[in-house]
Design a protein around this motif. Sequence first.
Motif, PDB file in Angstrom:
ATOM      1  N   ARG A 152     -11.679  10.840   3.784  1.00  0.00           N
ATOM      2  CA  ARG A 152     -11.061   9.601   4.257  1.00  0.00           C
ATOM      3  C   ARG A 152     -11.607   9.217   5.632  1.00  0.00           C
ATOM      4  O   ARG A 152     -11.917   8.055   5.882  1.00  0.00           O
ATOM      5  CB  ARG A 152      -9.537   9.786   4.296  1.00  0.00           C
ATOM      6  N   GLU A 171       0.826   8.719  -2.713  1.00  0.00           N
ATOM      7  CA  GLU A 171      -0.063   9.549  -3.535  1.00  0.00           C
ATOM      8  C   GLU A 171      -0.976  10.403  -2.672  1.00  0.00           C
ATOM      9  O   GLU A 171      -1.198  11.577  -2.948  1.00  0.00           O
ATOM     10  CB  GLU A 171      -0.893   8.649  -4.454  1.00  0.00           C
ATOM     11  N   PHE A 172      -1.519   9.809  -1.600  1.00  0.00           N
ATOM     12  CA  PHE A 172      -2.446  10.541  -0.749  1.00  0.00           C
ATOM     13  C   PHE A 172      -1.729  11.678  -0.006  1.00  0.00           C
ATOM     14  O   PHE A 172      -2.256  12.790   0.099  1.00  0.00           O
ATOM     15  CB  PHE A 172      -3.094   9.600   0.268  1.00  0.00           C
ATOM     16  N   ILE A 196       0.817  -1.218   0.000  1.00  0.00           N
ATOM     17  CA  ILE A 196       0.000   0.000   0.000  1.00  0.00           C
ATOM     18  C   ILE A 196       0.851   1.269   0.000  1.00  0.00           C
ATOM     19  O   ILE A 196       0.317   2.371   0.119  1.00  0.00           O
ATOM     20  CB  ILE A 196      -0.962   0.030   1.211  1.00  0.00           C
ATOM     21  N   GLU A 197       2.163   1.101  -0.183  1.00  0.00           N
ATOM     22  CA  GLU A 197       3.065   2.255  -0.132  1.00  0.00           C
ATOM     23  C   GLU A 197       2.719   3.307  -1.176  1.00  0.00           C
ATOM     24  O   GLU A 197       2.660   4.508  -0.873  1.00  0.00           O
ATOM     25  CB  GLU A 197       4.508   1.798  -0.322  1.00  0.00           C
ATOM     26  N   SER A 198       2.479   2.896  -2.411  1.00  0.00           N
ATOM     27  CA  SER A 198       2.206   3.865  -3.479  1.00  0.00           C
ATOM     28  C   SER A 198       0.931   4.653  -3.203  1.00  0.00           C
ATOM     29  O   SER A 198       0.856   5.857  -3.486  1.00  0.00           O
ATOM     30  CB  SER A 198       2.111   3.158  -4.835  1.00  0.00           C
ATOM     31  N   GLU A 199      -0.071   3.994  -2.628  1.00  0.00           N
ATOM     32  CA  GLU A 199      -1.320   4.680  -2.278  1.00  0.00           C
ATOM     33  C   GLU A 199      -1.077   5.737  -1.211  1.00  0.00           C
ATOM     34  O   GLU A 199      -1.617   6.850  -1.271  1.00  0.00           O
ATOM     35  CB  GLU A 199      -2.342   3.655  -1.767  1.00  0.00           C
ATOM     36  N   ILE A 200      -0.262   5.390  -0.204  1.00  0.00           N
ATOM     37  CA  ILE A 200       0.054   6.337   0.874  1.00  0.00           C
ATOM     38  C   ILE A 200       0.820   7.533   0.327  1.00  0.00           C
ATOM     39  O   ILE A 200       0.520   8.689   0.648  1.00  0.00           O
ATOM     40  CB  ILE A 200       0.874   5.630   1.980  1.00  0.00           C
ATOM     41  N   ALA A 230      -4.582   4.600   6.177  1.00  0.00           N
ATOM     42  CA  ALA A 230      -4.527   3.738   4.998  1.00  0.00           C
ATOM     43  C   ALA A 230      -5.314   2.452   5.206  1.00  0.00           C
ATOM     44  O   ALA A 230      -5.789   1.835   4.255  1.00  0.00           O
ATOM     45  CB  ALA A 230      -3.073   3.407   4.652  1.00  0.00           C
ATOM     46  N   LYS A 263      -9.696  16.058   1.304  1.00  0.00           N
ATOM     47  CA  LYS A 263      -9.367  14.634   1.205  1.00  0.00           C
ATOM     48  C   LYS A 263      -9.397  13.969   2.571  1.00  0.00           C
ATOM     49  O   LYS A 263      -9.861  12.833   2.713  1.00  0.00           O
ATOM     50  CB  LYS A 263      -7.969  14.450   0.593  1.00  0.00           C
ATOM     51  N   ASP A 284       0.918  13.307  -0.930  1.00  0.00           N
ATOM     52  CA  ASP A 284       1.182  14.335  -1.940  1.00  0.00           C
ATOM     53  C   ASP A 284       2.264  15.316  -1.490  1.00  0.00           C
ATOM     54  O   ASP A 284       2.063  16.539  -1.491  1.00  0.00           O
ATOM     55  CB  ASP A 284      -0.117  15.073  -2.264  1.00  0.00           C
TER      56      ASP A 284
END
Length: 248
Positions: free
Chosen positions: A193, A137-138, A131-135, A167, A189, A140
Amino acid sequence: MTNKIVLSDVNLHYASVAFKERSLKTMLASLVKGPGGRKAVADIHALKDVSLSIVPGERVGLLGHNGAGKSTFLKMVAGLYPISSGKRTVEGTVRSLFDISLGFEPDATGRENILYRGLLLGLTPKFMRSIESEIVEFADIGEFIDYPIKTYSAGMQVRLAFAISTAVGGDILLLDEVIGAGDANFMIKARKRIGELVEQAEILLLASHDFQTLQSICKRGLVFHHGQVIFDGPIGEAVIHYRRVNHV
């Protein structure tokens, strides 16, 4: 397994020396002074004989003046503070949003801290990598994700911490006040969330001074006063009781 929180005659004390002394040296000096030294300060009785149960589907608001015991209660439920007596039963995966910036290693990069923070949350390295890429991106924060945390502004730290902490949801969600997480776009955001986490959680505990938020989310209210739960009932009545007790 049914998710639930059951507390029976729970008491929690803080050792007064942890608050009274500013250093190990002054603590040791006070201990050797004996009866002729400074007046002893009693331990702090932070939670007093708390008995209640919370079952799936409940959204519970916590009300009380500063120092009344709301945050201590949440941290006790989360297992961060050990109880002094009574019985505490918490069944289900607990996720908490308070002190979200704790646990960062300042000399490590943001990306490395994603892994470290995940371990503190009880998650596996394999899962955190997934889930690293999602974190990233969020949060930012751009190229700073590969810079040491000590180079971050306070706002950047909060954004990354919030992204990591939210996450993954849980069966039992503990929220302490509304999170201030940066600029206006990020706040939009962040609120979305949090809303998603609240919807997914089977049990929600929310401590806040914002009565409007409490009444829009919660059905049940607990009023804390000097470490005791002095009211447990419908959230609207809880707000009235809080105002009456605190003359507001």
